[in-house]
Write a protein that holds these residues in place. Structure first.
Motif, mmCIF file in Angstrom:
data_model
loop_
_atom_site.group_PDB
_atom_site.id
_atom_site.type_symbol
_atom_site.label_atom_id
_atom_site.label_comp_id
_atom_site.label_asym_id
_atom_site.label_seq_id
_atom_site.Cartn_x
_atom_site.Cartn_y
_atom_site.Cartn_z
ATOM 1 N N TRP A 88 0.672 -1.290 -0.027
ATOM 2 C CA TRP A 88 -0.113 0.036 0.109
ATOM 3 C C TRP A 88 0.913 1.179 0.100
ATOM 4 N N ARG A 89 2.100 1.175 0.005
ATOM 5 C CA ARG A 89 2.991 2.261 0.445
ATOM 6 C C ARG A 89 2.893 2.997 -0.894
ATOM 7 N N ARG A 90 3.140 2.694 -2.174
ATOM 8 C CA ARG A 90 3.063 3.514 -3.291
ATOM 9 C C ARG A 90 1.747 4.333 -3.250
ATOM 10 N N LYS A 91 0.740 3.574 -3.099
ATOM 11 C CA LYS A 91 -0.729 4.233 -3.201
ATOM 12 C C LYS A 91 -0.879 5.258 -2.173
ATOM 13 N N LEU A 92 -0.234 5.141 -1.001
ATOM 14 C CA LEU A 92 -0.284 6.247 0.001
ATOM 15 C C LEU A 92 0.245 7.609 -0.395
ATOM 16 N N LEU A 93 1.295 7.354 -1.342
ATOM 17 C CA LEU A 93 1.778 8.714 -1.850
ATOM 18 C C LEU A 93 0.885 9.326 -3.085
ATOM 19 N N GLN A 94 -0.023 8.534 -3.544
ATOM 20 C CA GLN A 94 -0.839 8.802 -4.728
ATOM 21 C C GLN A 94 -2.099 9.881 -4.111
ATOM 22 N N LEU A 95 -2.372 9.602 -3.036
ATOM 23 C CA LEU A 95 -3.463 10.281 -2.461
ATOM 24 C C LEU A 95 -3.480 11.762 -2.706
ATOM 25 N N GLY A 96 -4.549 12.424 -3.045
ATOM 26 C CA GLY A 96 -4.499 13.954 -3.343
ATOM 27 C C GLY A 96 -5.895 14.204 -3.914
ATOM 28 N N LEU B 297 4.726 15.364 -11.660
ATOM 29 C CA LEU B 297 4.830 16.265 -12.630
ATOM 30 C C LEU B 297 5.917 15.949 -13.915
ATOM 31 N N ILE B 298 7.133 15.356 -13.161
ATOM 32 C CA ILE B 298 8.158 14.575 -14.167
ATOM 33 C C ILE B 298 7.534 13.627 -15.059
ATOM 34 N N ALA B 299 6.885 12.821 -14.520
ATOM 35 C CA ALA B 299 6.288 11.729 -15.260
ATOM 36 C C ALA B 299 5.332 12.115 -16.248
ATOM 37 N N GLU B 300 4.384 13.212 -16.108
ATOM 38 C CA GLU B 300 3.527 13.528 -17.119
ATOM 39 C C GLU B 300 4.424 14.358 -18.219
ATOM 40 N N ALA B 301 5.595 14.827 -17.989
ATOM 41 C CA ALA B 301 6.249 15.740 -18.837
ATOM 42 C C ALA B 301 6.852 14.578 -19.855
ATOM 43 N N SER C 249 4.354 12.845 -21.974
ATOM 44 C CA SER C 249 3.741 13.672 -22.974
ATOM 45 C C SER C 249 4.197 13.448 -24.304
ATOM 46 N N ILE C 250 5.477 12.829 -24.457
ATOM 47 C CA ILE C 250 6.190 12.398 -25.462
ATOM 48 C C ILE C 250 6.279 10.784 -25.627
ATOM 49 N N HIS C 251 5.528 10.035 -24.885
ATOM 50 C CA HIS C 251 5.350 8.592 -24.846
ATOM 51 C C HIS C 251 6.679 8.103 -24.352
ATOM 52 N N TYR C 252 7.567 8.763 -23.618
ATOM 53 C CA TYR C 252 8.895 8.186 -23.181
ATOM 54 C C TYR C 252 8.550 7.175 -21.843
ATOM 55 N N PRO C 253 8.991 5.924 -21.842
ATOM 56 C CA PRO C 253 8.780 5.018 -20.605
ATOM 57 C C PRO C 253 9.763 5.688 -19.422
ATOM 58 N N ILE C 254 9.037 5.342 -18.543
ATOM 59 C CA ILE C 254 9.876 5.424 -16.937
ATOM 60 C C ILE C 254 9.984 4.026 -16.483
ATOM 61 N N LEU C 255 8.932 3.541 -15.818
ATOM 62 C CA LEU C 255 8.962 2.261 -15.083
ATOM 63 C C LEU C 255 7.425 1.756 -15.297
ATOM 64 N N PRO C 256 7.149 1.145 -16.583
ATOM 65 C CA PRO C 256 5.632 0.617 -16.930
ATOM 66 C C PRO C 256 5.392 -0.465 -15.763
ATOM 67 N N SER C 257 4.021 -0.768 -15.733
ATOM 68 C CA SER C 257 3.393 -1.823 -14.791
ATOM 69 C C SER C 257 3.782 -3.148 -15.779
ATOM 70 N N LEU D 43 1.252 7.831 -9.667
ATOM 71 C CA LEU D 43 1.938 6.587 -8.845
ATOM 72 C C LEU D 43 3.388 6.392 -9.025
ATOM 73 N N PHE D 44 4.072 7.282 -9.556
ATOM 74 C CA PHE D 44 5.508 7.482 -9.842
ATOM 75 C C PHE D 44 6.101 8.290 -8.492
ATOM 76 N N THR D 45 7.282 7.607 -8.146
ATOM 77 C CA THR D 45 8.051 8.247 -7.111
ATOM 78 C C THR D 45 9.473 8.546 -7.455
ATOM 79 N N PRO D 46 10.124 9.439 -6.762
ATOM 80 C CA PRO D 46 11.736 9.773 -7.414
ATOM 81 C C PRO D 46 12.560 8.267 -7.518
ATOM 82 N N ARG D 47 12.379 7.531 -6.771
ATOM 83 C CA ARG D 47 12.813 6.222 -6.883
ATOM 84 C C ARG D 47 12.903 5.425 -8.307
ATOM 85 N N ASP D 48 11.684 5.837 -8.895
ATOM 86 C CA ASP D 48 11.559 5.050 -10.239
ATOM 87 C C ASP D 48 12.338 5.451 -11.136
#
Length: 283
Positions: free
Chosen positions: A159-167, A179-183, A186-194, A215-220
């Motif tokens: 549940w830890r990752r989802k706890l960071l998602q709350l907002g 914010l960085i994940a959205e950026a 926006s050009i369809h560059y992968p970060i850490l897919p499920s 759902l992204f964190t700095p660690r990703d």
């Protein structure tokens, strides 16, 4: 009621984001090396010492609590030296803002570089971030901030990752990783897919799906297979013989010179091999 929530949220944000003195969080790269290695589009991860940083590091089981993107001279001229705003980040108090790289000179950082992006694609990522300048963290959601009052909340791992998602869910309210994940998305560059295996979706092969940006964190960005970790100390040439540590046996100048001379034949051999190879293909 709205004004009261804003005031409480502002107080919590200031309290949680205040840096704490801790000598264990030291920079592992000199400002000069960091500045000379970082490039446009790089993600800079920061360890952080605040209360909210401690909670994020615990929840993500990672060293990193904050992230920013290097934008070079996209806003300010590099003539301003250390005052040029070359990073864009989402701050819990000030929202999405541009700050100088020197803001994090005294902190433990890591450079994560996206691989394979063209200059135009990097500019599109930076353009997206610039368009979000001024967006604010949603401080009306008191629970969203109050959860960070507990540095090590008793939350099951799953549940830890989802706890960071709350907002609030408002797309104009950003936190750093989202914010960085959205950026990049926006050009369809992968970060850490499920990763979803075939049995779950009626297919035989392993499938990758884009995560929601919240759902992204700095660690990703550190563990992502699509970002290259850049270490400034190694990028600009490194010779361990030049390191002087208290309590270590001293190395004489003759020994250093001998070690350097032993490395020269290998360098010459590599260059010679390269030249011979080129001549071979030319022929």
């Amino acid at each position: 009621m709205r004004a009261m929530l804003e005031n409480i949220g502002s107080f919590l944000a200031d309290y949680l984001s205040a840096p704490r003195d801790d000598d264990s969080f030291v920079a592992t790269s000199s400002p000069e090396r960091l500045a000379s290695c970082i490039q446009k589009g790089d993600v800079l991860l920061i360890e952080g010492t605040s209360r909210v940083s401690t909670a994020i590091k615990y929840l993500t089981q990672s060293t990193w609590s904050h992230a920013a993107v290097y934008i070079g001279e996209s806003i300010d001229s590099m003539d301003k030296a250390q005052e040029a705003r070359t990073l864009i980040e989402a701050d819990i108090v000030e929202g999405v803002r541009a700050v100088p790289l020197s803001t994090y000179y005294d902190q433990h950082t890591r450079i994560c570089r996206p691989v394979g992006l063209s200059e135009n694609e990097i500019q599109r990522v930076i353009g997206y971030l610039i368009s979000r300048l001024g967006d604010q963290y949603d401080r009306k959601n008191i629970f969203d901030l109050a959860r960070y009052l507990f540095p090590t909340p008793p939350v099951p791992t799953r549940w830890r990752r989802k706890l960071l998602q709350l907002g609030s869910g408002d797309p104009t309210r950003a936190i750093c990783s989202s914010l960085i994940a959205e950026a990049f998305q926006s050009i369809h560059y992968p970060i850490l897919p499920s990763v979803v295996y075939g049995e779950e979706i009626g297919q035989r092969e392993r499938m990758l799906f884009i995560r929601h940006s919240s759902l992204f964190t700095p660690r990703d960005f550190d563990v992502s297979p699509y970002f290259k970790v850049i270490k400034p100390m190694l990028e600009k040439g490194f010779n361990y013989h030049n390191i002087v540590c208290w309590g270590a046996p001293l190395v004489s100048q003759d020994e250093q010179q001998e070690a350097t001379q032993e490395q020269i034949p290998d360098a010459v051999h590599v260059e010679s091999g390269k030249d011979n190879t080129e001549e071979k293909y030319d022929n």
